[in-house]
Design a protein around this motif. Structure first.
Motif, PDB file in Angstrom:
ATOM      1  N   TRP A 168       0.863  -1.181   0.000  1.00 44.36           N
ATOM      2  CA  TRP A 168       0.000   0.000   0.000  1.00 44.36           C
ATOM      3  C   TRP A 168       0.900   1.231   0.000  1.00 44.36           C
ATOM      4  N   LEU A 169       0.558   2.221  -0.838  1.00 39.46           N
ATOM      5  CA  LEU A 169       1.299   3.480  -0.910  1.00 39.46           C
ATOM      6  C   LEU A 169       0.327   4.628  -0.720  1.00 39.46           C
ATOM      7  N   TRP A 170       0.546   5.434   0.318  1.00 46.57           N
ATOM      8  CA  TRP A 170      -0.309   6.598   0.551  1.00 46.57           C
ATOM      9  C   TRP A 170      -0.095   7.646  -0.531  1.00 46.57           C
ATOM     10  N   ALA A 171      -1.181   8.318  -0.909  1.00 47.69           N
ATOM     11  CA  ALA A 171      -1.095   9.333  -1.956  1.00 47.69           C
ATOM     12  C   ALA A 171      -0.182  10.480  -1.549  1.00 47.69           C
ATOM     13  N   TRP A 172      -0.130  10.810  -0.253  1.00 43.76           N
ATOM     14  CA  TRP A 172       0.729  11.924   0.166  1.00 43.76           C
ATOM     15  C   TRP A 172       2.215  11.622  -0.049  1.00 43.76           C
ATOM     16  N   ALA A 173       2.536  10.347  -0.269  1.00 41.63           N
ATOM     17  CA  ALA A 173       3.925   9.957  -0.533  1.00 41.63           C
ATOM     18  C   ALA A 173       4.135   9.532  -1.982  1.00 41.63           C
ATOM     19  N   ASN A 174       3.127   9.736  -2.829  1.00 38.47           N
ATOM     20  CA  ASN A 174       3.225   9.361  -4.245  1.00 38.47           C
ATOM     21  C   ASN A 174       3.402  10.636  -5.065  1.00 38.47           C
ATOM     22  N   PHE A 175       4.636  10.931  -5.409  1.00 33.32           N
ATOM     23  CA  PHE A 175       4.940  12.204  -6.045  1.00 33.32           C
ATOM     24  C   PHE A 175       4.749  12.177  -7.557  1.00 33.32           C
ATOM     25  N   HIS A 176       4.185  11.070  -8.066  1.00 37.91           N
ATOM     26  CA  HIS A 176       3.750  11.037  -9.458  1.00 37.91           C
ATOM     27  C   HIS A 176       2.374  11.693  -9.602  1.00 37.91           C
ATOM     28  N   LEU A 177       1.675  11.852  -8.494  1.00 38.80           N
ATOM     29  CA  LEU A 177       0.369  12.495  -8.508  1.00 38.80           C
ATOM     30  C   LEU A 177       0.518  14.007  -8.418  1.00 38.80           C
ATOM     31  N   LEU A 178      -0.452  14.725  -8.985  1.00 39.87           N
ATOM     32  CA  LEU A 178      -0.456  16.173  -8.861  1.00 39.87           C
ATOM     33  C   LEU A 178      -0.762  16.569  -7.420  1.00 39.87           C
ATOM     34  N   GLU A 179      -0.176  17.654  -7.005  1.00 38.10           N
ATOM     35  CA  GLU A 179      -0.287  18.071  -5.609  1.00 38.10           C
ATOM     36  C   GLU A 179      -1.730  18.325  -5.190  1.00 38.10           C
ATOM     37  N   ASN A 180      -2.556  18.837  -6.104  1.00 35.78           N
ATOM     38  CA  ASN A 180      -3.912  19.217  -5.734  1.00 35.78           C
ATOM     39  C   ASN A 180      -4.796  18.024  -5.375  1.00 35.78           C
TER      40      ASN A 180
END
Length: 248
Positions: A168-180
């Motif tokens: 499991w990877l939290w979105a806050w630690a997934n820097f491929h996602l846009l910040e917004n």
């Protein structure tokens, strides 16, 4: 920690091959099942330096790492995959009353999410639409039929489950996602800090699919969301938090 170690960008790990270097105190390597003290990851440093409670006492005394206390902290190198494995193992420190409290909280969140998603399906019949599309820039999830939008939801990303690595990877630690679309879930991380729930504060950890749904349920509860939508991809699924939803 010591700037002398910054020159080591890569290393050859006997288990994982060529990998990025990370720096942790030797106490965490010897016994990873304990609380890890470190900054949260960012795009420039996905695996921040980490140390144990004993070493943290030296840090707290000075209020920073400096020449007077760095020599008191035995620093070792780990490859980033070994780092993630050891950090994941630290979740095993939950036991006794804390574990009971956590499991009770999970049950409550999971039951609440089932009710929320059932209500969403009753109102919008999400499974009946021919396709769905999400867009990070707009933060929208759109259900449509024959090119005509039927339902539009405002979303944030909670995290993702990989069936290839069982993590499991939290979105806050997934820097491929846009910040917004990944920053609102930091409130779940803050909640985890407040209650000492390492599942909510550890960026990436060994998990099963049911654990992913549990984390989604916790996010929906903490952020008071309308529900959660699962978006499958090859080798896993992303979990989207539905903040608002309406017919198009």
């Amino acid at each position: 920690m010591s700037e002398e170690l910054d020159e080591f960008d890569e290393l050859d790990c006997a288990q994982h091959g060529k990998a990025h270097t990370t720096y942790v105190c030797e106490h965490l390597i010897a016994e990873p099942v304990q609380k890890w003290h470190c900054d949260y990851p960012d795009a420039d440093n996905p695996w921040p330096d980490a140390w144990c409670a004993v070493c943290d006492a030296h840090y707290q005394t000075a209020g920073e790492w400096n020449e007077s206390n760095e020599n008191l902290v035995p620093i070792k190198l780990l490859c980033h995959s070994c780092y993630e494995d050891a950090r994941s193992a630290s979740l095993g420190r939950m036991n006794g009353e804390l574990l009971t409290k956590w499991n009770d909280f999970l049950d409550t969140c999971y039951e609440d999410l089932q009710k929320k998603n059932a209500q969403l399906n009753q109102e919008f019949d999400l499974g009946s639409h021919k396709r769905y599309d999400w867009d990070q820039a707009s933060g929208e999830l759109v259900f449509s039929n024959n090119g005509v939008a039927a339902v539009i939801a405002k979303i944030d990303f909670i995290g993702s489950y990989s069936s290839k690595t069982d993590t499991w990877l939290w979105a806050w630690a997934n820097f491929h996602l846009l910040e917004n679309v990944r920053t609102s879930v930091q409130a779940v991380r803050d909640f985890g800090e407040l209650h000492d729930y390492p599942c909510l504060t550890t960026p990436k950890w060994a998990a099963e699919k049911v654990n992913a749904w549990e984390m989604a349920a916790v996010a929906a509860c903490v952020l008071n969301a309308r529900g959660v939508y699962q978006s499958p991809f090859e080798g896993g699924a992303s979990f989207l938090l539905i903040r608002e939803i309406s017919s198009a």
